[in-house]
Design a protein around this motif. Structure first.
Motif, mmCIF file in Angstrom:
data_model
loop_
_atom_site.group_PDB
_atom_site.id
_atom_site.type_symbol
_atom_site.label_atom_id
_atom_site.label_comp_id
_atom_site.label_asym_id
_atom_site.label_seq_id
_atom_site.Cartn_x
_atom_site.Cartn_y
_atom_site.Cartn_z
ATOM 1 N N ALA A 102 0.996 -1.367 -0.180
ATOM 2 C CA ALA A 102 0.138 0.371 0.126
ATOM 3 C C ALA A 102 0.597 1.186 0.147
ATOM 4 N N ALA A 103 1.809 1.172 0.791
ATOM 5 C CA ALA A 103 2.555 2.361 0.882
ATOM 6 C C ALA A 103 3.576 2.658 -0.550
ATOM 7 N N ALA A 104 3.938 1.340 -1.663
ATOM 8 C CA ALA A 104 4.650 1.858 -2.397
ATOM 9 C C ALA A 104 3.923 2.170 -3.704
ATOM 10 N N GLY A 105 2.773 1.741 -3.587
ATOM 11 C CA GLY A 105 1.635 1.452 -4.566
ATOM 12 C C GLY A 105 2.568 1.170 -5.836
ATOM 13 N N ASP A 106 2.660 0.867 -7.325
ATOM 14 C CA ASP A 106 3.280 0.045 -8.567
ATOM 15 C C ASP A 106 4.827 0.892 -8.482
ATOM 16 N N ALA A 107 5.134 1.327 -6.928
ATOM 17 C CA ALA A 107 6.583 1.507 -6.862
ATOM 18 C C ALA A 107 7.913 1.183 -6.505
ATOM 19 N N LEU A 108 7.155 -0.542 -6.722
ATOM 20 C CA LEU A 108 8.537 -1.527 -6.087
ATOM 21 C C LEU A 108 7.887 -2.337 -6.532
ATOM 22 N N VAL A 109 8.800 -3.726 -6.878
ATOM 23 C CA VAL A 109 8.808 -5.033 -7.653
ATOM 24 C C VAL A 109 9.202 -5.630 -6.319
ATOM 25 N N LEU A 110 7.545 -6.234 -5.134
ATOM 26 C CA LEU A 110 8.096 -6.887 -3.551
ATOM 27 C C LEU A 110 8.737 -8.443 -3.847
ATOM 28 N N ASN A 111 9.842 -9.211 -3.382
ATOM 29 C CA ASN A 111 10.044 -10.385 -3.755
ATOM 30 C C ASN A 111 9.883 -10.933 -2.144
ATOM 31 N N ALA A 112 9.130 -11.507 -2.208
ATOM 32 C CA ALA A 112 8.347 -12.025 -1.191
ATOM 33 C C ALA A 112 9.535 -12.751 -0.774
ATOM 34 N N ARG A 113 10.439 -13.237 0.078
ATOM 35 C CA ARG A 113 11.359 -14.379 0.780
ATOM 36 C C ARG A 113 10.791 -15.404 1.111
ATOM 37 N N ILE A 114 10.795 -16.389 1.399
ATOM 38 C CA ILE A 114 9.982 -17.624 2.089
ATOM 39 C C ILE A 114 11.209 -18.506 2.422
ATOM 40 N N ASP A 115 11.646 -18.920 4.468
ATOM 41 C CA ASP A 115 12.056 -19.157 4.579
ATOM 42 C C ASP A 115 11.625 -20.894 4.928
#
Length: 243
Positions: free
Chosen positions: A134-147
């Motif tokens: 929500a804070a980034a909008g479309d300005a960041l590509v989020l890569n969610a690491r799964i551990d």
């Protein structure tokens, strides 16, 4: 004006199975320029590699120094740069996003575990990722690491699938089941909608094989920095011997 995050995001889509997006991991400005000169379309910093370049153990780099390093890397190249910022350094989502954008990053890795406490509650982490989105909008590509593969989950594949679905629903562009072996990728690919990041294999196997098995993109963690450090050590040893 072209949105650089949109350019980077587009690289994750419409790829053939044997053609994963390969993202080298620069640890400083010089390595970033070398990778860009080699023709790579984007880069992904490794937190452990940057830490080593700054004289820190993995996981102990102060946030200010990590963001400063990302800024130096991003300003040295013209291709998109994604930044590994570990678990966000405890920053509120709006501040985390602001610092990433100020550093020139167009994407980020965010981990779902800590060394001290292990895996985070997946739903709470998904809620936090939604705040980052929500804070980034479309300005960041989020890569969610799964551990799940590196933190001793009882069934790392099944739990990775559950977490991936939650994180994608929360707004992640890509998920990264770090440590997943090649044999797990077809199961993950069949169960997860959206791009999947795989770590580059240490055994030298062909990256196309990992793409064919289900990886959309491949990153290297600190592997390239460590190989470079080994090469420097070998050069130093030859100089010491007078060769």
């Amino acid at each position: 004006m072209v949105n650089p995050a949109a350019t980077f995001r587009a690289l994750h889509h419409d790829r053939s199975p044997g053609d994963p997006l390969v993202l080298p991991g620069p640890w400083d400005a010089a390595s970033a320029r070398a990778f860009e000169d080699a023709g790579f379309p984007a880069l992904a910093t490794p937190s452990a590699g940057v830490a080593a370049s700054l004289g820190y153990e993995d996981g102990s780099t102060p946030a200010d120094e990590m963001f400063a390093a990302v800024r130096r890397i991003a300003r040295s190249v013209s291709v998109p740069v994604s930044a590994d910022v570990e678990d966000g350094y405890g920053l509120p989502p709006k501040e985390l996003v602001a610092r990433l954008l100020d550093a020139g990053a167009v994407g980020c890795n965010l981990e779902d575990s800590t060394r001290a406490d292990g895996l985070k509650d997946p739903r709470a982490h998904a809620d936090w990722l939604a705040e980052v989105r929500a804070a980034a909008g479309d300005a960041l590509v989020l890569n969610a690491r799964i551990d799940t593969f590196i933190r001793g989950a009882a069934d790392p594949v099944a739990e990775a699938v559950d977490r991936a679905r939650l994180y994608i629903a929360a707004g992640a562009d890509c998920v990264y089941p770090i440590g997943a072996p090649l044999t797990a990728l077809p199961h993950l690919r069949a169960a997860v909608e959206g791009p999947i990041n795989a770590g580059a294999p240490a055994d030298g196997s062909v990256l196309r094989e990992w793409g064919a098995a289900g990886a959309t993109r491949i990153t290297f963690g600190p592997g390239l920095q460590r190989r470079a450090a080994t090469a420097v050590g070998e050069i130093a040893e030859r100089i010491r011997r007078g060769e």
